[in-house]
Scaffold this motif. Structure first.
Motif, PDB file in Angstrom:
ATOM      1  N   GLU A  61       0.801  -1.223   0.000  1.00 30.28           N
ATOM      2  CA  GLU A  61       0.000   0.000   0.000  1.00 30.28           C
ATOM      3  C   GLU A  61       0.836   1.276   0.000  1.00 30.28           C
ATOM      4  OE1 GLU A  61       0.161  -2.236   2.315  1.00 30.28           O
ATOM      5  OE2 GLU A  61       0.991  -1.234   4.096  1.00 30.28           O
ATOM      6  N   ASN A  87      -6.956  -6.702  -6.314  1.00 28.81           N
ATOM      7  CA  ASN A  87      -7.954  -7.098  -5.330  1.00 28.81           C
ATOM      8  C   ASN A  87      -7.458  -6.769  -3.918  1.00 28.81           C
ATOM      9  OD1 ASN A  87      -9.653  -8.545  -3.624  1.00 28.81           O
ATOM     10  ND2 ASN A  87      -9.832 -10.270  -5.054  1.00 28.81           N
ATOM     11  N   SER A  88      -8.165  -5.879  -3.227  1.00 30.22           N
ATOM     12  CA  SER A  88      -7.708  -5.453  -1.900  1.00 30.22           C
ATOM     13  C   SER A  88      -7.715  -6.632  -0.918  1.00 30.22           C
ATOM     14  CB  SER A  88      -8.572  -4.315  -1.361  1.00 30.22           C
ATOM     15  OG  SER A  88      -9.910  -4.723  -1.237  1.00 30.22           O
ATOM     16  N   ARG A  89      -8.608  -7.593  -1.147  1.00 29.81           N
ATOM     17  CA  ARG A  89      -8.684  -8.752  -0.243  1.00 29.81           C
ATOM     18  C   ARG A  89      -7.393  -9.578  -0.315  1.00 29.81           C
ATOM     19  NH1 ARG A  89     -12.163 -11.266   2.900  1.00 29.81           N
ATOM     20  NH2 ARG A  89     -11.788 -13.490   3.139  1.00 29.81           N
ATOM     21  N   GLU A 106      -8.647  -3.168   5.493  1.00 24.99           N
ATOM     22  CA  GLU A 106      -9.339  -2.894   4.222  1.00 24.99           C
ATOM     23  C   GLU A 106      -9.678  -1.395   4.131  1.00 24.99           C
ATOM     24  OE1 GLU A 106     -11.211  -5.157   0.863  1.00 24.99           O
ATOM     25  OE2 GLU A 106     -10.710  -6.133   2.740  1.00 24.99           O
ATOM     26  N   LEU A 109      -6.503   0.693   3.604  1.00 21.80           N
ATOM     27  CA  LEU A 109      -6.044   0.623   2.211  1.00 21.80           C
ATOM     28  C   LEU A 109      -6.846   1.535   1.308  1.00 21.80           C
ATOM     29  CD1 LEU A 109      -5.484  -3.134   1.291  1.00 21.80           C
ATOM     30  CD2 LEU A 109      -3.808  -1.393   1.780  1.00 21.80           C
ATOM     31  N   ILE A 110      -8.168   1.474   1.443  1.00 23.22           N
ATOM     32  CA  ILE A 110      -9.042   2.191   0.524  1.00 23.22           C
ATOM     33  C   ILE A 110      -9.111   3.682   0.866  1.00 23.22           C
ATOM     34  CG2 ILE A 110     -11.448   2.361  -0.274  1.00 23.22           C
ATOM     35  CD1 ILE A 110     -11.445  -0.815   0.120  1.00 23.22           C
ATOM     36  N   PHE A 115      -6.365   2.942  -2.371  1.00 25.69           N
ATOM     37  CA  PHE A 115      -6.294   1.701  -3.154  1.00 25.69           C
ATOM     38  C   PHE A 115      -7.492   1.609  -4.095  1.00 25.69           C
ATOM     39  CE2 PHE A 115      -7.237  -2.702  -4.125  1.00 25.69           C
ATOM     40  CZ  PHE A 115      -5.996  -3.221  -4.452  1.00 25.69           C
ATOM     41  N   PRO A 117      -8.608  -1.033  -7.211  1.00 25.53           N
ATOM     42  CA  PRO A 117      -8.171  -2.265  -7.870  1.00 25.53           C
ATOM     43  C   PRO A 117      -7.768  -1.992  -9.313  1.00 25.53           C
ATOM     44  CG  PRO A 117     -10.355  -2.547  -6.879  1.00 25.53           C
ATOM     45  CD  PRO A 117      -9.993  -1.111  -6.754  1.00 25.53           C
TER      46      PRO A 117
END
Ligand SMILES: [Zn+2]
Ligand SMILES: [Zn+2]
Length: 293
Positions: A61, A87-89, A106, A109-110, A115, A117
């Protein structure tokens, strides 16, 4: 604007987590490697003439923070990390978070690391040449930190961008589920043999002369960690929890944002324990690690 410049290769510092330093290539094809340093400087470069190539050294990240601002550029990354960019997962799972930590990561990250994808438009492989016009960079696949971690060798300029093989005093990082300690050592030994005038890295000081002693010192931290672990175990068998609580790498438990460093301590100690068990120096019995005399 730049902290280092040679030929068409430039460097912008700003690599304090969750940021990293950026390599800028101002050539016929303009490029950024790790658009995660100074947002305003990166945007100013793009306004002069748009960025053509957006390269990311690996899927973490702190190296993709501003990738979302360069949707118009072709995105290049190594194939082994491609899934995690898409894919963040996948990205979060490599940190082995607990159930409760999962949504926190999560969101971090976003919301904090922007983030979005995005699967790479071009998948990089070891030895690939990236042609910027006059300047060329060779991709050196350096797995270990992540499976798809890459260094970039600017042949003409004699510069090697080492990304997260970052030469910081603390030593290398290999805590992810997908990290490999043995690959980290192999990658460092490989880059040690490449003769250059300048090393650039993603964090810390960022700019070093090309003396391989910097790599030796960095490699030594791995054997120091291993020696400390063996010394601790020589006082009697220990569980993984006791080993993590010892804080051989990071000292007493602490956090940086969503990042609980005891998770990293655990991830890295597991890598050392596996390596020592594999080479018959340790034995795991009844949940405790013993030194084999
Ligand atoms: Zn990283
Ligand atoms: Zn990093």
């Amino acid at each position: 604007m730049y902290d280092f410049q040679k030929g068409s290769v430039r460097f912008i510092r700003g690599g304090r987590y969750p940021h990293s330093h950026t390599v800028v290539i101002d050539d016929e094809r303009r490029a950024l490697i790790d658009a995660a340093s100074d947002k305003e400087k990166l945007l100013a470069f793009d306004r002069e003439r748009p960025v053509d190539l957006l390269i990311t050294s690996h899927a973490h990240e702190d190296h993709l923070m501003f990738n979302h601002l360069f949707a118009h550029a072709q995105f290049l990354a190594h194939e082994a990390d491609a899934e995690a960019f898409g894919n963040s997962r996948t990205l979060v799972l490599q940190y082995a978070p607990s159930e409760e930590e999962h949504p926190v990561w999560e969101e971090f990250l976003i919301r904090d690391c922007n983030f979005v994808p995005r699967y790479p438009d071009r998948l990089l492989k070891d030895g690939d040449l990236i042609d910027f016009g006059h300047t060329q960079a060779q991709v050196i696949h350096t797995p270990g930190h992540t499976p798809g971690h890459c260094a970039f060798h600017f042949l003409e300029e004699k510069i090697l961008f080492l990304a997260d093989l970052d030469l910081v005093k603390a030593g290398p990082y290999y805590a992810d589920v997908t990290s490999s300690l043995n690959d980290t050592i192999r990658s460092l030994e490989r880059i040690r043999s490449i003769e250059v005038e300048t090393f650039l890295t993603s964090h810390g000081k960022g700019i070093y002369d090309g003396d391989p002693a910097h790599i030796d010192r960095y490699l030594e931290t791995i054997s120091c960690r291993e020696a400390s672990l063996l010394e601790f175990l020589s006082t009697g068998p220990k569980t993984l929890a006791e080993i993590v609580a010892r804080g051989i790498i990071y000292g007493p438990p602490k956090s940086i944002g969503a990042w609980d460093l005891s998770l990293s301590e655990k991830g890295m100690m597991i890598k050392h324990l596996e390596r020592l068990t594999g080479s018959d120096m340790l034995l795991m019995e009844n949940g405790r690690y013993h030194v084999i005399e």
